[in-house]
Write a protein that holds these residues in place. Sequence first.
Motif, PDB file in Angstrom:
ATOM      1  N   SER A 181     -21.990  56.682 -59.652  1.00  0.00           N
ATOM      2  CA  SER A 181     -21.798  57.342 -60.755  1.00  0.00           C
ATOM      3  C   SER A 181     -22.794  56.549 -61.817  1.00  0.00           C
ATOM      4  O   SER A 181     -22.674  55.548 -62.088  1.00  0.00           O
ATOM      5  N   GLY A 182     -23.561  57.489 -62.384  1.00  0.00           N
ATOM      6  CA  GLY A 182     -24.458  57.003 -63.375  1.00  0.00           C
ATOM      7  C   GLY A 182     -25.325  57.873 -64.077  1.00  0.00           C
ATOM      8  O   GLY A 182     -25.206  59.321 -63.520  1.00  0.00           O
ATOM      9  N   ASP A 183     -26.224  57.664 -64.763  1.00  0.00           N
ATOM     10  CA  ASP A 183     -27.208  58.590 -65.694  1.00  0.00           C
ATOM     11  C   ASP A 183     -28.405  58.796 -64.749  1.00  0.00           C
ATOM     12  O   ASP A 183     -29.347  59.773 -65.238  1.00  0.00           O
ATOM     13  N   SER A 184     -28.993  58.035 -64.016  1.00  0.00           N
ATOM     14  CA  SER A 184     -30.075  58.049 -63.234  1.00  0.00           C
ATOM     15  C   SER A 184     -29.754  59.308 -62.166  1.00  0.00           C
ATOM     16  O   SER A 184     -29.018  59.454 -61.755  1.00  0.00           O
ATOM     17  N   GLU A 185     -31.156  59.438 -61.653  1.00  0.00           N
ATOM     18  CA  GLU A 185     -31.096  60.281 -60.615  1.00  0.00           C
ATOM     19  C   GLU A 185     -30.323  59.948 -59.007  1.00  0.00           C
ATOM     20  O   GLU A 185     -29.829  60.514 -58.425  1.00  0.00           O
ATOM     21  N   ASP A 186     -30.783  58.331 -59.199  1.00  0.00           N
ATOM     22  CA  ASP A 186     -30.451  58.071 -57.784  1.00  0.00           C
ATOM     23  C   ASP A 186     -30.449  56.400 -57.711  1.00  0.00           C
ATOM     24  O   ASP A 186     -30.226  55.818 -56.543  1.00  0.00           O
ATOM     25  N   SER A 187     -30.045  55.978 -58.806  1.00  0.00           N
ATOM     26  CA  SER A 187     -30.097  54.608 -58.823  1.00  0.00           C
ATOM     27  C   SER A 187     -28.814  53.654 -59.191  1.00  0.00           C
ATOM     28  O   SER A 187     -28.670  52.670 -59.489  1.00  0.00           O
ATOM     29  N   ILE A 194     -35.298  51.975 -51.807  1.00  0.00           N
ATOM     30  CA  ILE A 194     -36.091  53.052 -52.294  1.00  0.00           C
ATOM     31  C   ILE A 194     -35.200  54.161 -52.613  1.00  0.00           C
ATOM     32  O   ILE A 194     -34.369  54.759 -52.223  1.00  0.00           O
ATOM     33  N   VAL A 195     -35.702  54.915 -54.019  1.00  0.00           N
ATOM     34  CA  VAL A 195     -34.998  55.722 -54.475  1.00  0.00           C
ATOM     35  C   VAL A 195     -35.816  57.018 -54.893  1.00  0.00           C
ATOM     36  O   VAL A 195     -37.272  56.808 -55.232  1.00  0.00           O
ATOM     37  N   GLY A 287     -34.353  51.152 -57.051  1.00  0.00           N
ATOM     38  CA  GLY A 287     -33.583  51.269 -58.052  1.00  0.00           C
ATOM     39  C   GLY A 287     -32.266  50.889 -57.564  1.00  0.00           C
ATOM     40  O   GLY A 287     -31.879  50.458 -56.560  1.00  0.00           O
ATOM     41  N   ALA A 288     -31.622  50.149 -58.824  1.00  0.00           N
ATOM     42  CA  ALA A 288     -30.227  49.818 -58.759  1.00  0.00           C
ATOM     43  C   ALA A 288     -29.671  49.613 -60.336  1.00  0.00           C
ATOM     44  O   ALA A 288     -30.467  49.667 -61.103  1.00  0.00           O
ATOM     45  N   PHE A 289     -28.324  49.303 -60.299  1.00  0.00           N
ATOM     46  CA  PHE A 289     -27.828  49.378 -61.659  1.00  0.00           C
ATOM     47  C   PHE A 289     -27.985  50.298 -62.587  1.00  0.00           C
ATOM     48  O   PHE A 289     -27.918  50.152 -63.803  1.00  0.00           O
TER      49      PHE A 289
END
Length: 401
Positions: A181-187, A194-195, A287-289
């Motif tokens: 759950s977050g605002d990014s596409e895949d992070s 790798i995202v 990506g992360a966080f």
Amino acid sequence: MSGKPIAIAVAGAACCALAALPVRAEEGGEPPAEEAAPVFDLGGALRVNFYNKSWEARQKRRSISQNLRLDTAMIDASFVSGRWDGSAQYRFYYYSDGDRLSHFPHHAWVGYRLDERQKLQAGIQKVPFGLLPFASNNFFFSLAFYAGLEDDYDLGFRYSRDMGPWTFDAAWFPMDEGSWSGDSEDSARYSYDIVTDGTRDNDERHQVNLRLARSFALANGVTGEAGASFQYGLVPNGITGRNGHRNAQALHASFDYGPWNLKTEAIRYAFDLENPAGQDDRYVVMGAFDFPYRVAARGAIYVAGLAYAWDTAEETGGLLKSVTFYNDYSYLDKAEDSYSGSQQNVLGAGLDFEGPLYVTLDWALGRNNAYIGPEFTRALASGGTGGGWSSRVNLNVALYF
């Protein structure tokens, strides 16, 4: 993300097992007796950061309250029941600058001990690569963490065997831990993978890890562990339909002498991508966080950290149990000649208090560093703006319950 339903199913199965089998987990301990009564343990933590960033101080004046942030809120559950054990943790991060909330599992696994020397483990779990459990002492880890090669967690299966002074780990991770759950596409995840981001559609699949390490005790009182790690996996591209490849190798050693500890590690890694024609293959998006950025596709990472543990319980009456002083340095040497190398040095101390309180105070210096400098997106690839040094003073206060 396409693999998210699988991650949810496996993590959910692990959490259901935690709820059904109440036992307390002691990481790395001897397996409990078969007749021992199950005990379930539920806990969590709340961490707060107070910081000062040199590059922000140059740009604008900030109040004390603007530099005080919630770092993490987390919920833990663990159990041990006979040969079975398991652990799960879920984390929440709130970024007040953008008013955004991201949350995701840190880990969720179930394990089964075949005997006193062998164990199988399934779920979202730590990847057996490099120095374990960490290649660093500080709040920021080392640069290996930001390239997905320290404290990495993926979804898969792990076999561990204790052979006297030798330990052996073999693991297969069909996929990473997924984006939550977050605002990014895949992070929206804890550890760097790798995202997919914008026009780039790469992923991690079918990663294999092998790790062999040997503990030692020298005549002069020095003890420790030395070992080697290997990692290989596919990087499928959703646009071209072709599989790229990635690999990493590491030599690592940790030395203890009385209260002193020295950590050393050398890593070589490479991402061979199958991007569409015209896309730059010299970097990969990781990506992360809930934030993606670029990392050089090929390079070497060197890590060294010196620590001194001071037992203060007798002097403070037990209020402050111990203080660990450390200096951790890491360097990312990028294979692409036009890319500037990245550096990180953290001088700090960890204070362990009686009860639920743990405090970390760090002075971090960074050069071409995404988290210690003004340039985030390109710092670990082509480099930052100007390539100068930046600093961050960080005080992290953690309450565990």
